[in-house]
Design a protein around this motif. Structure first.
Motif, PDB file in Angstrom:
ATOM      1  N   GLN A  89      21.439  50.567  36.033  1.00 34.29           N
ATOM      2  CA  GLN A  89      21.314  49.487  35.691  1.00 34.29           C
ATOM      3  C   GLN A  89      21.802  48.352  35.203  1.00 34.29           C
ATOM      4  N   THR A 115      26.237  46.962  34.499  1.00 31.04           N
ATOM      5  CA  THR A 115      27.449  46.507  35.019  1.00 31.04           C
ATOM      6  C   THR A 115      28.532  47.354  33.908  1.00 31.04           C
ATOM      7  N   TRP A 122      35.696  38.119  37.023  1.00 33.55           N
ATOM      8  CA  TRP A 122      35.146  36.805  36.524  1.00 33.55           C
ATOM      9  C   TRP A 122      36.325  36.355  35.264  1.00 33.55           C
ATOM     10  N   THR A 170      26.958  36.360  32.724  1.00 34.13           N
ATOM     11  CA  THR A 170      25.938  34.740  33.722  1.00 34.13           C
ATOM     12  C   THR A 170      26.245  35.633  35.264  1.00 34.13           C
ATOM     13  N   HIS A 171      27.407  36.911  35.048  1.00 32.74           N
ATOM     14  CA  HIS A 171      27.624  36.920  36.455  1.00 32.74           C
ATOM     15  C   HIS A 171      26.704  38.269  37.461  1.00 32.74           C
ATOM     16  N   CYS A 172      26.473  39.304  36.100  1.00 34.85           N
ATOM     17  CA  CYS A 172      25.964  40.429  36.323  1.00 34.85           C
ATOM     18  C   CYS A 172      24.324  40.620  37.131  1.00 34.85           C
ATOM     19  N   SER A 173      24.152  41.663  38.117  1.00 34.72           N
ATOM     20  CA  SER A 173      22.849  41.418  38.618  1.00 34.72           C
ATOM     21  C   SER A 173      22.027  41.873  38.154  1.00 34.72           C
ATOM     22  N   THR A 174      22.605  43.165  37.311  1.00 33.05           N
ATOM     23  CA  THR A 174      21.865  43.592  36.602  1.00 33.05           C
ATOM     24  C   THR A 174      20.962  43.627  35.855  1.00 33.05           C
ATOM     25  N   ASP A 175      20.268  44.698  34.556  1.00 40.40           N
ATOM     26  CA  ASP A 175      19.731  44.619  33.129  1.00 40.40           C
ATOM     27  C   ASP A 175      20.000  44.507  32.096  1.00 40.40           C
ATOM     28  N   LYS A 180      20.848  41.955  29.680  1.00 38.17           N
ATOM     29  CA  LYS A 180      21.219  40.808  30.785  1.00 38.17           C
ATOM     30  C   LYS A 180      20.592  38.809  29.808  1.00 38.17           C
TER      31      LYS A 180
END
Length: 214
Positions: free
Chosen positions: A9, A11, A76, A95-100, A153
């Motif tokens: 979960q 990054t 990034w 902004t970029h991370c796709s994890t929680d 996030k």
């Protein structure tokens, strides 16, 4: 207490977006330490603790991309202009991370703890906090290390507003959110390099005698 925040979960973000002004404006993360760039050590130590990696860099992006290729780390840059500091790096990461969750460390601390993220996650869960950061020292002489942190996030809108209001100081940002502190005994693990003299001292002796506070 079992930790419910899993590495999958999280990054990991290496903060390498500064000017390096106290090191003669060289790119700190690319300076050699024990045969490898400082940022390479941070990547190696953080990689097993998180699901994926990224590097926040505003200069020499191609060099950082090559450095991070082994770890499939993306680069990034800040989304804000004029190098506004490490909070801008956190803003880009969130902004970029796709994890929680986002775990951040500076590029100039090659000895960071192997259990850093797990301990930050455990305390965050215990305190029902939105962020956790590392602390060293004892008895009124504790030093907070906000660049070693774990963030939800969901903090992105608050951080965006803080930066839009010209907020720059990390301590002020963390003071305004629910933050858990995690004490680490090994102060050397958080040694960060501000000057070439400190870099040479850390390489030769394993410690920095006089560490400038950030």
């Amino acid at each position: 207490m079992a930790v419910s925040i899993a590495p999958q979960q999280i990054t990991g973000l290496i903060l390498a977006g500064g000017r390096g002004s106290r090191m003669g404006h060289v790119d700190k993360g690319l300076q050699a330490f024990r045969g490898k760039p400082l940022a390479a050590h941070a990547l190696e130590r953080l990689s097993p603790q998180v699901h994926c990696l990224a590097i926040n860099a505003n200069r020499h992006e191609n060099d950082y991309a090559a450095l991070g290729a082994e770890f499939h780390a993306l680069v990034w840059p800040d989304l804000l202009s004029d190098f506004p500091g490490p909070l801008a790096g956190l803003h880009s990461g969130l902004t970029h991370c796709s994890t929680d969750y986002l775990a951040a460390v500076p590029c100039d601390s090659p000895l960071l703890p192997a259990d850093l993220v797990a301990r930050l996650a455990e305390r965050m869960e215990q305190n029902n906090a939105d962020a956790a950061l590392a602390v060293t020292g004892h008895y009124g002489q504790q030093q907070r290390h906000p660049v070693f942190c774990l963030l939800k996030k969901t903090l992105l809108p608050l951080l965006t507003q803080f930066l839009q209001d010209d907020g720059r100081k990390m301590e002020r940002w963390f003071a305004g959110i629910r933050t858990a502190e995690v004490h680490f005994d090994d102060e050397t693990a958080f040694s960060n390099v501000n000057t070439l003299q400190e870099l040479h001292a850390l390489e030769s002796t394993g410690k920095i005698e006089k560490l400038e506070s950030e």
